[in-house]
Design a protein around this motif. Structure first.
Motif, PDB file in Angstrom:
ATOM      1  N   ASN A   1       7.244   7.547   7.561  1.00 32.48           N
ATOM      2  CA  ASN A   1       6.216   6.725   6.926  1.00 32.48           C
ATOM      3  C   ASN A   1       5.386   7.619   6.021  1.00 32.48           C
ATOM      4  O   ASN A   1       4.376   8.204   6.425  1.00 32.48           O
ATOM      5  N   GLN A   2       5.850   7.699   4.778  1.00 38.49           N
ATOM      6  CA  GLN A   2       5.256   8.660   3.846  1.00 38.49           C
ATOM      7  C   GLN A   2       4.007   8.080   3.195  1.00 38.49           C
ATOM      8  O   GLN A   2       3.940   6.900   2.874  1.00 38.49           O
ATOM      9  N   GLY A   3       3.011   8.941   2.963  1.00 39.50           N
ATOM     10  CA  GLY A   3       1.825   8.557   2.204  1.00 39.50           C
ATOM     11  C   GLY A   3       2.109   8.683   0.708  1.00 39.50           C
ATOM     12  O   GLY A   3       3.258   8.833   0.284  1.00 39.50           O
TER      13      GLY A   3
ATOM     14  N   PHE B   1       4.333   2.095 -12.136  1.00 35.08           N
ATOM     15  CA  PHE B   1       4.967   3.103 -11.276  1.00 35.08           C
ATOM     16  C   PHE B   1       4.089   4.323 -10.994  1.00 35.08           C
ATOM     17  O   PHE B   1       4.372   5.084 -10.076  1.00 35.08           O
ATOM     18  N   GLY B   2       3.039   4.528 -11.773  1.00 37.65           N
ATOM     19  CA  GLY B   2       2.167   5.689 -11.550  1.00 37.65           C
ATOM     20  C   GLY B   2       1.377   5.513 -10.264  1.00 37.65           C
ATOM     21  O   GLY B   2       0.954   4.405  -9.946  1.00 37.65           O
ATOM     22  N   THR B   3       1.180   6.605  -9.525  1.00 36.39           N
ATOM     23  CA  THR B   3       0.403   6.524  -8.281  1.00 36.39           C
ATOM     24  C   THR B   3      -0.920   7.272  -8.461  1.00 36.39           C
ATOM     25  O   THR B   3      -1.091   8.046  -9.413  1.00 36.39           O
ATOM     26  N   ALA B   4      -1.835   7.036  -7.509  1.00 35.93           N
ATOM     27  CA  ALA B   4      -3.248   7.357  -7.723  1.00 35.93           C
ATOM     28  C   ALA B   4      -3.524   8.764  -8.289  1.00 35.93           C
ATOM     29  O   ALA B   4      -3.965   8.881  -9.425  1.00 35.93           O
TER      30      ALA B   4
ATOM     31  N   LEU C   1     -10.994   7.582 -15.690  1.00 35.97           N
ATOM     32  CA  LEU C   1     -10.230   7.420 -14.455  1.00 35.97           C
ATOM     33  C   LEU C   1     -10.396   5.984 -13.956  1.00 35.97           C
ATOM     34  O   LEU C   1     -11.498   5.448 -13.922  1.00 35.97           O
ATOM     35  N   THR C   2      -9.276   5.374 -13.576  1.00 34.24           N
ATOM     36  CA  THR C   2      -9.245   3.953 -13.230  1.00 34.24           C
ATOM     37  C   THR C   2      -9.370   3.733 -11.725  1.00 34.24           C
ATOM     38  O   THR C   2      -8.365   3.563 -11.034  1.00 34.24           O
ATOM     39  N   VAL C   3     -10.612   3.725 -11.247  1.00 39.84           N
ATOM     40  CA  VAL C   3     -10.832   3.406  -9.822  1.00 39.84           C
ATOM     41  C   VAL C   3     -10.852   1.887  -9.682  1.00 39.84           C
ATOM     42  O   VAL C   3     -11.627   1.212 -10.353  1.00 39.84           O
ATOM     43  N   TYR C   4      -9.983   1.351  -8.810  1.00 35.94           N
ATOM     44  CA  TYR C   4      -9.933  -0.104  -8.633  1.00 35.94           C
ATOM     45  C   TYR C   4     -11.008  -0.542  -7.640  1.00 35.94           C
ATOM     46  O   TYR C   4     -11.080  -0.028  -6.518  1.00 35.94           O
TER      47      TYR C   4
ATOM     48  N   GLY D   1     -13.273   2.679  -2.181  1.00 35.51           N
ATOM     49  CA  GLY D   1     -13.256   3.233  -0.813  1.00 35.51           C
ATOM     50  C   GLY D   1     -11.867   3.165  -0.181  1.00 35.51           C
ATOM     51  O   GLY D   1     -11.694   3.561   0.979  1.00 35.51           O
ATOM     52  N   GLN D   2     -10.870   2.676  -0.946  1.00 36.38           N
ATOM     53  CA  GLN D   2      -9.500   2.568  -0.411  1.00 36.38           C
ATOM     54  C   GLN D   2      -9.025   3.960  -0.018  1.00 36.38           C
ATOM     55  O   GLN D   2      -8.905   4.846  -0.874  1.00 36.38           O
ATOM     56  N   THR D   3      -8.715   4.151   1.261  1.00 35.38           N
ATOM     57  CA  THR D   3      -8.326   5.464   1.777  1.00 35.38           C
ATOM     58  C   THR D   3      -6.865   5.427   2.219  1.00 35.38           C
ATOM     59  O   THR D   3      -6.439   4.475   2.864  1.00 35.38           O
TER      60      THR D   3
ATOM     61  N   SER E   1     -10.125   8.918  -0.138  1.00 34.00           N
ATOM     62  CA  SER E   1     -10.404   7.636  -0.786  1.00 34.00           C
ATOM     63  C   SER E   1     -10.168   7.839  -2.283  1.00 34.00           C
ATOM     64  O   SER E   1     -10.174   8.979  -2.776  1.00 34.00           O
ATOM     65  N   VAL E   2      -9.979   6.758  -3.038  1.00 32.62           N
ATOM     66  CA  VAL E   2      -9.776   6.942  -4.486  1.00 32.62           C
ATOM     67  C   VAL E   2     -11.032   7.510  -5.145  1.00 32.62           C
ATOM     68  O   VAL E   2     -10.942   8.284  -6.094  1.00 32.62           O
ATOM     69  N   ASN E   3     -12.220   7.162  -4.624  1.00 32.96           N
ATOM     70  CA  ASN E   3     -13.443   7.778  -5.170  1.00 32.96           C
ATOM     71  C   ASN E   3     -13.429   9.297  -4.984  1.00 32.96           C
ATOM     72  O   ASN E   3     -13.833  10.040  -5.880  1.00 32.96           O
TER      73      ASN E   3
ATOM     74  N   PRO F   1      -6.914  -5.234  -9.222  1.00 33.29           N
ATOM     75  CA  PRO F   1      -5.818  -6.196  -9.413  1.00 33.29           C
ATOM     76  C   PRO F   1      -5.110  -6.551  -8.114  1.00 33.29           C
ATOM     77  O   PRO F   1      -4.310  -7.476  -8.082  1.00 33.29           O
ATOM     78  N   ARG F   2      -5.408  -5.773  -7.036  1.00 35.07           N
ATOM     79  CA  ARG F   2      -4.723  -5.976  -5.760  1.00 35.07           C
ATOM     80  C   ARG F   2      -5.602  -6.734  -4.781  1.00 35.07           C
ATOM     81  O   ARG F   2      -6.812  -6.846  -4.984  1.00 35.07           O
ATOM     82  N   VAL F   3      -4.993  -7.177  -3.694  1.00 38.09           N
ATOM     83  CA  VAL F   3      -5.763  -7.729  -2.587  1.00 38.09           C
ATOM     84  C   VAL F   3      -5.686  -6.698  -1.470  1.00 38.09           C
ATOM     85  O   VAL F   3      -4.630  -6.484  -0.870  1.00 38.09           O
TER      86      VAL F   3
HETATM   87  N1  USQ Z   1      -5.538   2.879  -7.095  1.00 34.06           N
HETATM   88  C1  USQ Z   1      -6.674   2.957  -7.875  1.00 34.06           C
HETATM   89  N2  USQ Z   1      -6.508   3.274  -9.193  1.00 34.06           N
HETATM   90  C2  USQ Z   1      -5.297   3.515  -9.755  1.00 34.06           C
HETATM   91  C3  USQ Z   1      -4.140   3.440  -8.944  1.00 34.06           C
HETATM   92  C4  USQ Z   1      -4.299   3.114  -7.619  1.00 34.06           C
HETATM   93  O1  USQ Z   1      -7.786   2.743  -7.412  1.00 34.06           O
HETATM   94  O2  USQ Z   1      -5.241   3.784 -10.964  1.00 34.06           O
HETATM   95  C5  USQ Z   1      -5.667   2.561  -5.658  1.00 34.06           C
HETATM   96  C6  USQ Z   1      -4.875   1.336  -5.206  1.00 34.06           C
HETATM   97  O3  USQ Z   1      -5.609   0.154  -5.373  1.00 34.06           O
HETATM   98  C7  USQ Z   1      -4.562   1.666  -3.757  1.00 34.06           C
HETATM   99  C8  USQ Z   1      -4.461   3.185  -3.747  1.00 34.06           C
HETATM  100  O4  USQ Z   1      -5.103   3.638  -4.935  1.00 34.06           O
HETATM  101  O5  USQ Z   1      -5.637   1.310  -2.944  1.00 34.06           O
HETATM  102  C9  USQ Z   1      -3.034   3.702  -3.726  1.00 34.06           C
HETATM  103  O6  USQ Z   1      -2.310   3.101  -4.789  1.00 34.06           O
HETATM  104  P1  USQ Z   1      -1.021   3.808  -5.414  1.00 34.06           P
HETATM  105  O7  USQ Z   1      -0.568   3.004  -6.581  1.00 34.06           O
HETATM  106  O8  USQ Z   1      -1.275   5.241  -5.617  1.00 34.06           O
HETATM  107  O9  USQ Z   1       0.011   3.720  -4.188  1.00 34.06           O
HETATM  108  P2  USQ Z   1       0.748   2.486  -3.528  1.00 34.06           P
HETATM  109  O10 USQ Z   1       0.738   1.271  -4.337  1.00 34.06           O
HETATM  110  O11 USQ Z   1       0.271   2.370  -2.121  1.00 34.06           O
HETATM  111  O12 USQ Z   1       2.278   2.997  -3.526  1.00 34.06           O
HETATM  112  C10 USQ Z   1       2.649   4.358  -3.528  1.00 34.06           C
HETATM  113  C11 USQ Z   1       4.138   4.415  -3.834  1.00 34.06           C
HETATM  114  C12 USQ Z   1       4.898   3.687  -2.724  1.00 34.06           C
HETATM  115  C13 USQ Z   1       4.514   4.285  -1.379  1.00 34.06           C
HETATM  116  C14 USQ Z   1       3.017   4.280  -1.163  1.00 34.06           C
HETATM  117  C15 USQ Z   1       2.599   5.065   0.065  1.00 34.06           C
HETATM  118  O13 USQ Z   1       4.408   3.807  -5.095  1.00 34.06           O
HETATM  119  O14 USQ Z   1       6.291   3.804  -2.952  1.00 34.06           O
HETATM  120  O15 USQ Z   1       5.128   3.543  -0.363  1.00 34.06           O
HETATM  121  O16 USQ Z   1       2.387   4.951  -2.272  1.00 34.06           O
HETATM  122  S1  USQ Z   1       1.237   4.301   0.907  1.00 34.06           S
HETATM  123  O17 USQ Z   1       0.149   4.107  -0.033  1.00 34.06           O
HETATM  124  O18 USQ Z   1       0.878   5.178   1.978  1.00 34.06           O
HETATM  125  O19 USQ Z   1       1.707   3.010   1.389  1.00 34.06           O
END
Ligand code: USQ
Ligand code: NAD
Length: 404
Positions: free
Chosen positions: A218-220, A246-249, A263-266, A270-272, A309-311, A336-338
């Motif tokens: 269960n990868q982060g 496809f970009g991640t945080a 920087l795009t904080v959604y 506090g999303q951790t 957290s994203v902050n 954009p998410r729930v």
């Molecule tokens: N987020 C922001 N700003 C951004 C991008 C993301 O605030 O510009 C927030 C999201 O709302 C979310 C958190 O950051 O709360 C993580 O989002 P993410 O897009 O970095 O990651 P996530 O959608 O959860 O997916 C990524 C991979 C996925 C993997 C997952 C691990 O794309 O394949 O399964 O990370 S985990 O998050 O632990 O489920």
């Protein structure tokens, strides 16, 4: 418990499904470098998603054929290649019978939560591709290689954000005077994350029913781009996604800082989540492969090294960016998410450490090098692709084009 005398000798032949992708490419090279016989199985569909949505990796990436030729010329090592879709069981059977793996590392899924929330078609594709692909791998192991160890990439997102500590796969519950150890509750929040829950259930069942040996990682969220192997040559460079699909945080924040995009904080930020360096992804997978699960064992590891957290990530990138002379701003983007934007989060992650993981914790020097990497390639950034374009609430049956 898994280290008793019946422990099988170290697997030699490892099939990496999804080995042309971000985690898979780094892992295939790492295992090859460590002396395993490696085969990559990939449909190359990830490259097709980029074409269809008008996206591209920050780094230029060579074709899989050139990547493998380069690896051979730099190291003298050969990686076998099977191009095809694991949802096609005939193709998958061929790869199993021809390569005869001792271990299979399965990265080969549609892994973007936003992609799975674009429209009905992409939601159905994601669950079909991921769930049927994994079922086929389980049948192939049962039919052709019953001692083969499956190392499956799952996600921390399977657990959601419960108001209690998150355990590694299982929780012992005392209920009405009776006690049992049960799978930790799953509360995924996208059709993608849910596909991983369905996979975990199918794997757990086949471990019991057929005696499959499996490890669910269960990868982060993964960050970074360089590994010892991918930095040996430009043609070995890994992909780095920064777009809103496809970009991640943390990777996104570094690219945003490099091009002067806020920087795009959604939402509240506090999303951790749990995070890890891609150098630890390859290390964790190697540890799981070198220490296989027992027949019938469904082993679950939480694969991350630190929580942020994203902050917190935004403020770390701001600080490091300023040291490099960048003017880094942050904006709050309507989420954009729930998902919960303020919540308790405390997830266990000791099992990989017990196996010997030496984490690369997020440091100034890593952020510095990731930011410099982003600055080096900043002319390739299409800033129109940065803002999120997929809404969890607006998903419907109508086919959507997301590119601007
Ligand atoms: N987020 C922001 N700003 C951004 C991008 C993301 O605030 O510009 C927030 C999201 O709302 C979310 C958190 O950051 O709360 C993580 O989002 P993410 O897009 O970095 O990651 P996530 O959608 O959860 O997916 C990524 C991979 C996925 C993997 C997952 C691990 O794309 O394949 O399964 O990370 S985990 O998050 O632990 O489920
Ligand atoms: P990626 O999209 O870069 O790579 C996935 C690869 O799998 C691609 O090359 C794609 O072409 C291939 N693939 C997809 N479906 C296939 C099919 N049916 N048959 C054959 N090949 C197929 O993704 P990634 O970031 O490397 O993620 C790899 C795995 O790790 C995924 O399962 C993902 O859920 C998991 N994971 C990723 C992250 C992250 O932050 N990137 C975090 C946690 C978990």
């Amino acid at each position: 418990s898994h280290q008793n005398s019946s422990k099988p000798s170290k697997p030699k032949r490892v099939m990496v499904i999804g080995g042309d992708g971000y985690c898979g490419w780094a892992t295939a090279l790492h295992l090859s470098n460590k002396g395993y016989e490696v085969a990559i199985v990939d449909s190359l569909i990830r490259r097709l998603f980029d074409h269809q949505l008008g996206l591209d990796s920050l780094t230029p990436i060579a074709s899989i054929h050139n990547r493998l030729r380069c690896w051979q010329s730099v190291t003298g090592k050969t990686i076998e290649l099977y191009i095809g879709d694991i949802c096609d069981f005939e193709f998958l059977s061929e790869t199993f019978n021809s390569f005869e793996p001792d271990g299979v590392v399965h990265f080969g899924e549609q892994r973007s939560a936003p992609y799975s929330m674009i429209d009905r078609n992409r939601a159905v594709f994601t669950q079909h591709n991921n769930v049927i692909g994994t079922l086929n791998v389980l049948f192939a192991i049962k039919e052709f290689r019953d001692q083969c160890h499956l190392v499956k990439l799952g996600t921390m997102g399977e657990y959601g954000t419960p108001n209690i500590d998150i355990e590694e796969g299982y929780i012992t519950i005392n209920h009405n005077g009776r006690t049992d150890t049960l799978p930790f509750p799953k509360q995924a929040s996208s059709f993608y994350h849910l596909s991983k829950v369905h996979d975990s259930n199918n794997i757990a069942f086949t471990c019991k029913a057929w005696g499959i040996r499996a490890t669910d990682l269960n990868q982060g969220v993964v960050y970074g781009v360089r590994t010892d192997e991918t930095e040996m040559h430009e043609e070995l460079f890994n992909r780095l996604d920064y777009d809103g699909v496809f970009g991640t945080a943390l990777n996104r924040f570094c690219v945003q800082a490099a091009v002067g995009h806020p920087l795009t904080v959604y939402g509240k930020g506090g999303q951790t989540r749990g995070y890890l360096d891609i150098r630890d992804t390859v290390q964790c997978v190697e540890l799981a492969i070198a220490n296989p699960a027992q027949p019938g064992e469904f082993r679950v590891f939480n694969q991350f090294t630190e929580q942020f957290s994203v902050n917190e990530l935004a403020s770390l990138v701001t600080k490091t960016g300023e040291k490099l002379g960048l003017d880094v701003k942050t904006i709050s983007v309507p989420n954009p998410r729930v998902e919960a934007e303020e919540h308790y989060y405390n997830a266990k992650h000791t099992k990989l450490i017990e196996l010997g993981l030496k984490p690369h914790l997020l440091s100034d020097s890593l952020l510095d090098s990731l930011l410099n990497f982003a600055i080096k390639f900043k002319d390739r950034v299409d800033t129109k692709q940065i803002m999120p374009s997929v809404s969890w609430k607006k998903i419907g049956v109508k086919p959507k084009t997301v590119a601007a």
